[in-house]
Design an enzyme around this catalytic site. Structure first.
Site, PDB file in Angstrom:
ATOM      1  N   HIS A  47      44.147  11.176 -32.255  1.00  0.00           N
ATOM      2  CA  HIS A  47      42.924  10.596 -32.961  1.00  0.00           C
ATOM      3  C   HIS A  47      41.757  10.356 -31.641  1.00  0.00           C
ATOM      4  O   HIS A  47      40.740   9.177 -32.146  1.00  0.00           O
ATOM      5  CB  HIS A  47      43.104   9.636 -33.963  1.00  0.00           C
ATOM      6  CG  HIS A  47      44.012   9.764 -34.884  1.00  0.00           C
ATOM      7  ND1 HIS A  47      43.982  10.355 -36.201  1.00  0.00           N
ATOM      8  CD2 HIS A  47      45.526   9.745 -34.810  1.00  0.00           C
ATOM      9  CE1 HIS A  47      45.147  10.548 -36.755  1.00  0.00           C
ATOM     10  NE2 HIS A  47      46.126  10.065 -35.960  1.00  0.00           N
ATOM     11  N   SER A  63      20.598  17.370 -11.458  1.00  0.00           N
ATOM     12  CA  SER A  63      19.383  17.271 -12.434  1.00  0.00           C
ATOM     13  C   SER A  63      18.056  17.565 -11.604  1.00  0.00           C
ATOM     14  O   SER A  63      18.137  17.019 -10.712  1.00  0.00           O
ATOM     15  CB  SER A  63      19.681  15.964 -13.337  1.00  0.00           C
ATOM     16  OG  SER A  63      18.225  15.799 -13.869  1.00  0.00           O
ATOM     17  N   LYS A  75      22.474  12.483 -10.953  1.00  0.00           N
ATOM     18  CA  LYS A  75      23.259  13.095 -11.780  1.00  0.00           C
ATOM     19  C   LYS A  75      24.131  14.041 -10.884  1.00  0.00           C
ATOM     20  O   LYS A  75      23.844  14.763 -10.274  1.00  0.00           O
ATOM     21  CB  LYS A  75      22.460  13.906 -12.630  1.00  0.00           C
ATOM     22  CG  LYS A  75      22.009  13.152 -13.806  1.00  0.00           C
ATOM     23  CD  LYS A  75      22.940  12.288 -14.824  1.00  0.00           C
ATOM     24  CE  LYS A  75      23.749  13.371 -15.539  1.00  0.00           C
ATOM     25  NZ  LYS A  75      23.137  13.787 -16.888  1.00  0.00           N
ATOM     26  N   GLU A 102      31.254  23.152 -18.883  1.00  0.00           N
ATOM     27  CA  GLU A 102      30.287  23.251 -20.251  1.00  0.00           C
ATOM     28  C   GLU A 102      30.091  24.642 -20.687  1.00  0.00           C
ATOM     29  O   GLU A 102      29.989  24.958 -21.920  1.00  0.00           O
ATOM     30  CB  GLU A 102      29.102  22.344 -19.986  1.00  0.00           C
ATOM     31  CG  GLU A 102      29.166  21.101 -19.981  1.00  0.00           C
ATOM     32  CD  GLU A 102      27.972  20.199 -19.396  1.00  0.00           C
ATOM     33  OE1 GLU A 102      27.143  20.061 -20.118  1.00  0.00           O
ATOM     34  OE2 GLU A 102      27.618  20.074 -18.091  1.00  0.00           O
TER      35      GLU A 102
END
Ligand code: ARG
Length: 399
Positions: free
Chosen positions: A154, A275, A281, A288
């Site tokens: 969970h 970024s 970043k 991804e």
């Protein structure tokens, strides 16, 4: 040159030709198509339909054509499809004997063969890449032997597990994928040649010998099925889609774990991107993208299943729509399987952080309950006692 001009007095409207031609995408089947034609030419000679000399001319012309395509590539226009292109080029090269190649054959059994040969090859390639990935997971597991992290249910911290245990769960999935591509290859690797357009061929071609010439394990049994069947395509894309789903789950964990909230792992700069706005970043773009590519391949699966649904026997032009989905699934999965191993090997695991996280949150509660059981307390009671202890610790803000 058209393969079917005799019955027509008028030219095809260029708009329909542009709409229906498949050369732009099926040209990548050139190798399969030429291999199939070489085997067919030999089969025709063995059956006495053409002479040995004619077969030799056809085979030599086809081999030269293959060399030309390998060197210069295959044009994207100038013929309806790869089958028409090969025949036209062969005619230019060796003259009228080329017109005998299509005896006892239809583009319907020809294209069914081409996609089977493609699936067989793609299965072999994806299996090799899957083995690389499994080996990489095993290597990281070995290197991180003893590294502990919280296991989750969970998405709540549950019990401590070894990082190796966690990574090898993915190795199991990829191993099943490897087996699935093996099953797919086995069923795909039979020859439909001889099925003709739908009703078989009128020539005494020895189909088994032709299949063996192609390295295939046997022949299709029913000619209507042989030309209408795209199960090999659907099976391949399903195996690819499920593999992508596994890749997607792994990638999602890497993305989560690389975020500051988890901080379990750090991507190497060579496998991360920055970024344009936020100078600090470092993003896990590769993982991804792998996570997202599952959507694409699931789309390919929906495409082929929807094209096949309700399609009457035998060949229908609808079946031409199998190819782009097949190629896209094969290419997409290949790209993901090739980028992931080097990315995985370059990850830096934050062992301290993982261990500290596993030490917080009462992850040893189950072990304490089991300890009490060994001291003679019934498990339900032990569970309750430890639960109360956790509650007390929470109230007092201690571990
Ligand atoms: N380009 C076609 C395909 O991919 C080849 C078979 C065409 N056969 C036909 N009867 N029109 O399906």
């Amino acid at each position: 040159m058209k393969l079917w001009g005799g019955r027509f007095a008028r030219e095809t409207d260029p708009r329909l030709a542009a709409f229906g031609d498949s050369l732009a995408f099926d040209r990548r089947l050139w190798e399969e198509d030429i291999r199939g034609s070489i085997a067919h030419a030999k089969g025709l000679a063995a059956a006495g339909v053409i002479t040995a000399e004619e077969a030799a001319l056809l085979v030599q012309g086809l081999e030269e054509l293959a060399a030309e395509f390998a060197a210069d590539g295959v044009p994207a226009e100038g013929a309806e499809d790869i089958h028409s292109l090969v025949e036209a080029r062969l005619l230019d090269r060796i003259g009228p004997v080329a017109k005998k190649l299509h005896t006892g054959r239809s583009r319907n059994d020809q294209v069914a063969l081409d996609i089977r040969l493609f699936v067989v090859r793609a299965c072999r390639e994806r299996r090799r890449e899957l083995l690389d990935l499994i080996e990489t997971l095993v290597a990281v597991a070995e290197k991180e032997e003893g590294t502990v992290l919280p296991g989750y249910t969970h998405l709540q911290r549950a019990q401590p597990v070894l990082l190796a245990h966690h990574l090898l769960a993915y190795a199991e999935m990829f191993w099943r994928d490897w087996e699935r591509f093996g099953d797919c290859r086995r069923r795909a690797n039979i020859s439909p040649l001889g099925a003709g357009a739908l009703a078989g061929s009128g020539y005494p071609i020895d189909r088994e010998t032709v299949a063996r010439e192609l390295g295939m394990e046997g022949v299709t049994a029913n000619s209507l099925d042989a030309v209408a069947d795209r199960d090999p395509v659907a099976e391949f894309i399903f195996a690819a889609a499920l593999t992508q789903v596994h890749l997607s789950r792994l990638s999602e964990e890497l993305v989560l774990w690389a975020g500051e909230e988890y901080g379990f792992v750090e991507f190497d700069e060579a496998f991360a991107t920055g970024s344009s706005l936020m100078p600090q970043k470092k993003n896990p773009d590769g993982a991804e993208l792998i996570r997202a590519k599952a959507g694409r391949v699931i789309g390919d699966l929906v495409t082929i299943l929807t094209v096949l649904k309700g399609l009457p026997l035998a060949y229908n032009k609808d079946l031409q729509e199998d190819k782009e989905a097949l190629f896209d699934a094969a290419d997409t999965l290949g790209a993901c399987l090739r980028i992931l191993p080097p990315m995985l090997s370059s990850l830096r695991w934050n062992r301290d952080r993982m261990r500290r996280t596993a030490e917080e949150g009462f992850l040893n509660a189950t072990d304490l309950a089991d300890y009490l059981v060994r001291r003679g307390i019934p498990f339900r009671e032990a569970h309750h006692l430890v639960g109360r202890l956790v509650r007390r610790a929470l109230e007092r803000g201690v571990g």
